[in-house]
Design a protein around this motif. Sequence first.
Motif, mmCIF file in Angstrom:
data_model
loop_
_atom_site.group_PDB
_atom_site.id
_atom_site.type_symbol
_atom_site.label_atom_id
_atom_site.label_comp_id
_atom_site.label_asym_id
_atom_site.label_seq_id
_atom_site.Cartn_x
_atom_site.Cartn_y
_atom_site.Cartn_z
ATOM 1 N N PHE A 87 0.850 -1.187 0.000
ATOM 2 C CA PHE A 87 0.000 0.000 0.000
ATOM 3 C C PHE A 87 0.887 1.240 0.000
ATOM 4 O O PHE A 87 1.815 1.350 0.806
ATOM 5 N N ILE A 88 0.586 2.170 -0.885
ATOM 6 C CA ILE A 88 1.408 3.368 -1.059
ATOM 7 C C ILE A 88 0.582 4.598 -0.708
ATOM 8 O O ILE A 88 -0.522 4.789 -1.247
ATOM 9 N N GLU A 89 1.092 5.402 0.193
ATOM 10 C CA GLU A 89 0.424 6.664 0.493
ATOM 11 C C GLU A 89 0.410 7.535 -0.763
ATOM 12 O O GLU A 89 1.395 7.598 -1.501
ATOM 13 N N THR A 122 2.123 -11.595 4.375
ATOM 14 C CA THR A 122 2.926 -10.379 4.482
ATOM 15 C C THR A 122 2.397 -9.305 3.543
ATOM 16 O O THR A 122 1.782 -9.584 2.512
ATOM 17 N N PHE A 123 2.643 -8.059 3.916
ATOM 18 C CA PHE A 123 2.298 -6.914 3.071
ATOM 19 C C PHE A 123 3.252 -5.787 3.404
ATOM 20 O O PHE A 123 3.992 -5.838 4.391
ATOM 21 N N GLY A 124 3.259 -4.756 2.588
ATOM 22 C CA GLY A 124 4.136 -3.617 2.815
ATOM 23 C C GLY A 124 3.369 -2.305 2.762
ATOM 24 O O GLY A 124 2.269 -2.240 2.220
ATOM 25 N N ILE A 125 3.967 -1.279 3.354
ATOM 26 C CA ILE A 125 3.428 0.079 3.271
ATOM 27 C C ILE A 125 4.573 1.020 2.922
ATOM 28 O O ILE A 125 5.636 0.983 3.556
ATOM 29 N N ILE A 126 4.353 1.839 1.914
ATOM 30 C CA ILE A 126 5.314 2.882 1.547
ATOM 31 C C ILE A 126 4.724 4.208 1.994
ATOM 32 O O ILE A 126 3.740 4.688 1.428
ATOM 33 N N SER A 127 5.322 4.787 3.028
ATOM 34 C CA SER A 127 4.712 5.957 3.683
ATOM 35 C C SER A 127 5.541 7.216 3.472
ATOM 36 O O SER A 127 5.779 7.971 4.403
ATOM 37 N N SER A 128 5.941 7.450 2.238
ATOM 38 C CA SER A 128 6.824 8.590 1.969
ATOM 39 C C SER A 128 6.129 9.931 2.126
ATOM 40 O O SER A 128 6.789 10.969 2.197
ATOM 41 N N THR A 129 4.794 9.943 2.198
ATOM 42 C CA THR A 129 4.087 11.213 2.373
ATOM 43 C C THR A 129 4.058 11.647 3.833
ATOM 44 O O THR A 129 4.267 12.819 4.147
ATOM 45 N N THR A 130 3.827 10.711 4.754
ATOM 46 C CA THR A 130 3.730 11.064 6.176
ATOM 47 C C THR A 130 4.973 10.695 6.972
ATOM 48 O O THR A 130 5.199 11.250 8.048
ATOM 49 N N ALA A 131 5.776 9.742 6.480
ATOM 50 C CA ALA A 131 6.981 9.312 7.208
ATOM 51 C C ALA A 131 8.103 9.058 6.212
ATOM 52 O O ALA A 131 8.447 7.910 5.926
ATOM 53 N N PRO A 132 8.697 10.121 5.644
ATOM 54 C CA PRO A 132 9.705 9.966 4.597
ATOM 55 C C PRO A 132 10.922 9.167 5.075
ATOM 56 O O PRO A 132 11.272 9.178 6.249
ATOM 57 N N PHE A 133 11.565 8.508 4.102
ATOM 58 C CA PHE A 133 12.751 7.699 4.396
ATOM 59 C C PHE A 133 13.961 8.209 3.606
ATOM 60 O O PHE A 133 14.801 7.431 3.147
ATOM 61 N N CYS A 134 14.040 9.537 3.451
ATOM 62 C CA CYS A 134 15.103 10.140 2.642
ATOM 63 C C CYS A 134 16.500 9.725 3.110
ATOM 64 O O CYS A 134 17.401 9.514 2.296
ATOM 65 N N SER A 135 16.693 9.619 4.421
ATOM 66 C CA SER A 135 18.033 9.359 4.945
ATOM 67 C C SER A 135 18.560 7.986 4.558
ATOM 68 O O SER A 135 19.779 7.772 4.530
ATOM 69 N N SER A 136 17.655 7.046 4.228
ATOM 70 C CA SER A 136 18.105 5.703 3.858
ATOM 71 C C SER A 136 17.887 5.388 2.384
ATOM 72 O O SER A 136 18.191 4.279 1.933
#
Length: 312
Positions: A157-159, A213-227
């Motif tokens: 699921f992608i934000e 299993t499932f995944g969530i890509i939360s770059s809108t509310t919890a960005p992962f820029c540092s990694s």
Amino acid sequence: MPEDDYVWLPKASILTFEEIGRLAGVFAALGAGKVRLTGGEPLLRQDLPELVRRLSGTKGVTDLALTTNGLLLADRVAELKAAGLKRATVSLDTLKADRFEALTRSTRHADVLTGISAARAALGALKINTVVIRGVNDDELIALVENARSVNGEIRFIEYMDVGGASRWSPDRVVSRREILSTLARQYGSIVPIEEAGSSAPAERFALEDGTTFGIISSTTAPFCSSCDRSRLTADGMWYLCLYASGGIDLRAPLRRGASPEELRALIAAGWGARADRGAEDRVALGDRRAFVPVQDVLKKDPHLEMHTRGG
């Protein structure tokens, strides 16, 4: 699909397979051995198996994956696997044909489902990407998990992200990671995060009590820029160090001027070494004031600003 008012690239500006292969070799020599073909829609590229064969045989390329809308996948996936494709991700935002037509302006929802089945048969497993939009498909989360389970797929699921003007993004349409987890927990009970040491993948992975299993890509509310360790090469040779970047580095020009592999490596290494992009974090800091690109103005001047040109 983006709106009608966007710009098609002239054919002469698009990188040839030989050019893509040369650049992939340079990137692989610098340690970027994981390659994903995305778009736009990569299955529209004529003779795509030839490119897959070229990339899979490139020294240093350790993984080759494809992200597709699935419309043409059923007829192509076996040939792509034979050419060296390892993995596939299919975009599927809804299980309802009428919603699919509203989102994509296509009536071929059944073809996507057939493509997913074909990918399962050819590759054994696959990933399914779903962009969650409030008021559009946020009532389908459970059904989408069950569908993915039935085809040996892992749904991610992608934000809803605010790149480009053709998506008509607004903050009130974002369904957050927290909300997604809450909805799934009400149905499935305990949800356990999956710890993956050293992983730089954009998706956080979770497991249900039965092991699904499932995944969530939360770059809108919890960005992962540092990694983030990903970069993007567009069809016409612009290299972007961030999905949100407003500017890129032109690799086509030096390539066509005859730059040597050593010169290209130096250019790429210097660009990556100077990278300071924190696009998603910058947008979070702006809150509801984050930028919106108007279709009628800026996109006509620089279509690279749209997500569909850089693999989003």
